[in-house]
Design an enzyme around this catalytic site. Sequence first.
Site, PDB file in Angstrom:
ATOM      1  N   SER A  62       0.796  -1.237   0.000  1.00  0.00           N
ATOM      2  CA  SER A  62       0.000   0.000   0.000  1.00  0.00           C
ATOM      3  C   SER A  62       0.825   1.282   0.000  1.00  0.00           C
ATOM      4  O   SER A  62       0.264   2.356  -0.190  1.00  0.00           O
ATOM      5  CB  SER A  62      -0.942   0.013   1.192  1.00  0.00           C
ATOM      6  OG  SER A  62      -2.077  -0.730   0.860  1.00  0.00           O
ATOM      7  N   LYS A  65       0.437   3.337  -2.926  1.00  0.00           N
ATOM      8  CA  LYS A  65      -0.731   4.228  -3.100  1.00  0.00           C
ATOM      9  C   LYS A  65      -0.312   5.693  -3.072  1.00  0.00           C
ATOM     10  O   LYS A  65      -0.949   6.528  -3.709  1.00  0.00           O
ATOM     11  CB  LYS A  65      -1.776   3.951  -2.012  1.00  0.00           C
ATOM     12  CG  LYS A  65      -2.462   2.591  -2.203  1.00  0.00           C
ATOM     13  CD  LYS A  65      -3.306   2.215  -1.000  1.00  0.00           C
ATOM     14  CE  LYS A  65      -4.008   0.884  -1.244  1.00  0.00           C
ATOM     15  NZ  LYS A  65      -4.517   0.259  -0.026  1.00  0.00           N
ATOM     16  N   TYR A 186      -2.980  -1.580 -10.339  1.00  0.00           N
ATOM     17  CA  TYR A 186      -2.890  -1.390  -8.878  1.00  0.00           C
ATOM     18  C   TYR A 186      -2.049  -2.506  -8.254  1.00  0.00           C
ATOM     19  O   TYR A 186      -1.146  -2.244  -7.434  1.00  0.00           O
ATOM     20  CB  TYR A 186      -4.309  -1.359  -8.276  1.00  0.00           C
ATOM     21  CG  TYR A 186      -4.318  -1.583  -6.784  1.00  0.00           C
ATOM     22  CD1 TYR A 186      -3.921  -0.577  -5.910  1.00  0.00           C
ATOM     23  CD2 TYR A 186      -4.696  -2.818  -6.239  1.00  0.00           C
ATOM     24  CE1 TYR A 186      -3.898  -0.790  -4.535  1.00  0.00           C
ATOM     25  CE2 TYR A 186      -4.676  -3.034  -4.870  1.00  0.00           C
ATOM     26  CZ  TYR A 186      -4.277  -2.025  -4.027  1.00  0.00           C
ATOM     27  OH  TYR A 186      -4.235  -2.245  -2.673  1.00  0.00           O
ATOM     28  N   TYR A 238      -4.652   3.486   7.795  1.00  0.00           N
ATOM     29  CA  TYR A 238      -6.004   2.911   7.719  1.00  0.00           C
ATOM     30  C   TYR A 238      -6.852   3.370   8.892  1.00  0.00           C
ATOM     31  O   TYR A 238      -6.779   4.524   9.312  1.00  0.00           O
ATOM     32  CB  TYR A 238      -5.945   1.380   7.662  1.00  0.00           C
ATOM     33  CG  TYR A 238      -5.109   0.866   6.528  1.00  0.00           C
ATOM     34  CD1 TYR A 238      -5.412   1.227   5.223  1.00  0.00           C
ATOM     35  CD2 TYR A 238      -4.033   0.052   6.752  1.00  0.00           C
ATOM     36  CE1 TYR A 238      -4.664   0.755   4.172  1.00  0.00           C
ATOM     37  CE2 TYR A 238      -3.272  -0.428   5.704  1.00  0.00           C
ATOM     38  CZ  TYR A 238      -3.586  -0.063   4.419  1.00  0.00           C
ATOM     39  OH  TYR A 238      -2.842  -0.518   3.388  1.00  0.00           O
ATOM     40  N   VAL A 256       1.181  -3.865   3.681  1.00  0.00           N
ATOM     41  CA  VAL A 256       1.134  -5.190   4.318  1.00  0.00           C
ATOM     42  C   VAL A 256       2.383  -6.035   4.051  1.00  0.00           C
ATOM     43  O   VAL A 256       2.541  -7.099   4.639  1.00  0.00           O
ATOM     44  CB  VAL A 256      -0.133  -6.005   3.943  1.00  0.00           C
ATOM     45  CG1 VAL A 256      -1.381  -5.391   4.536  1.00  0.00           C
ATOM     46  CG2 VAL A 256      -0.261  -6.191   2.452  1.00  0.00           C
TER      47      VAL A 256
HETATM   48  N1  GLU Z   1      -1.993  -5.363  -2.283  1.00  0.00           N
HETATM   49  C1  GLU Z   1      -2.608  -5.258  -0.980  1.00  0.00           C
HETATM   50  C2  GLU Z   1      -4.108  -5.370  -1.079  1.00  0.00           C
HETATM   51  O1  GLU Z   1      -4.690  -4.777  -1.932  1.00  0.00           O
HETATM   52  C3  GLU Z   1      -2.183  -3.983  -0.329  1.00  0.00           C
HETATM   53  C4  GLU Z   1      -2.779  -3.793   1.047  1.00  0.00           C
HETATM   54  C5  GLU Z   1      -1.885  -3.086   2.012  1.00  0.00           C
HETATM   55  O2  GLU Z   1      -0.695  -2.975   1.865  1.00  0.00           O
HETATM   56  O3  GLU Z   1      -2.425  -2.623   3.022  1.00  0.00           O
HETATM   57  O4  GLU Z   1      -4.741  -6.043  -0.332  1.00  0.00           O
END
Ligand code: GLU
Length: 302
Positions: A62, A65, A186, A238, A256
Amino acid sequence: MNIEIFEKAFEKGKEAIPLGNVATYIPELGKAGKNSLGLSIYTDDGQRINIGDTQTRFTMQSISKIVSLAAALEVCGFDNVFEKVGMEPSGEAFNSLVELDLNSNRPFNPMINSGALTVASLLLPKMSFLDLADYTRLICLDEEITFNEAVYKSEMANVSRNRAIAYLLESKGIIENGVEESLSLYTKMCSLNVTAESLANFGMVLALEGKNPVSGEQLMNPKVAQIVKTIMLTCGMYDGSGEFAVRVGIPTKSGVGGGLLSVVDKKMGIGIYGPSLDEKGNCIAGRPLLEYLSKELNLHIL
Ligand code: GLU
């Protein structure tokens, strides 16, 4: 710089590791060494501190992002991005679609999966994955960033939830440019291999309003860097973002794969690798480590 404070912070992080677990919902991530921990610091006067596993490659997940958000703000512009995705913390899990389905016609913010999938769809006609990988290398000051195909394939084989989010976004007219392509872009961005040191570099670039700390070259529009840092502060952890902001007060984005990228404005970029995660999907060593640093070095934003 007093290295002992960083060593002590590292120890504080290490103590929390047994309380967490590596992510397994992407099976390939389950292979990470739970006890790994790396802390990389890069300061405005060019000093570096590296403690532990700072050269281990792991996937951005993430943290990508914020790369994609920065790219979208650069190539699509503020209004076009925030017409499609909001800027409010969600209070929901990163992969939730409940609020989006029931109460909203826009993802809450670009840091949850629905928002990042929307950003990916905006980028599709403007930038290829290869362009975005190059942009990631540029702003992380790391030519060695590669694509981790094993993690990508592992996630694509277990992507039902994100696929459901992407189709929900299409049904609401939020994704217009290719659902499967947005999902793939993504997921590819999540699968870029970085190190704690590359994250510290990226943090330093953001801290310096988009400037390369060595050459002074402007790599990112200062306004874009400001927006990215603000969204990191309010939404980067989050549904743990509020408590993290109170206790640590340093804009941070988690992934993650175990990465954390923190920005001490004007002063410092911090990169952490620790794949043992808390229940919200954030590196469990990160909070005690950064909370200690924040207190000892007076780094809280307020
Ligand atoms: N590729 C992961 C997902 O979409 C990223 C989530 C994350 O890093 O929090 O679930």
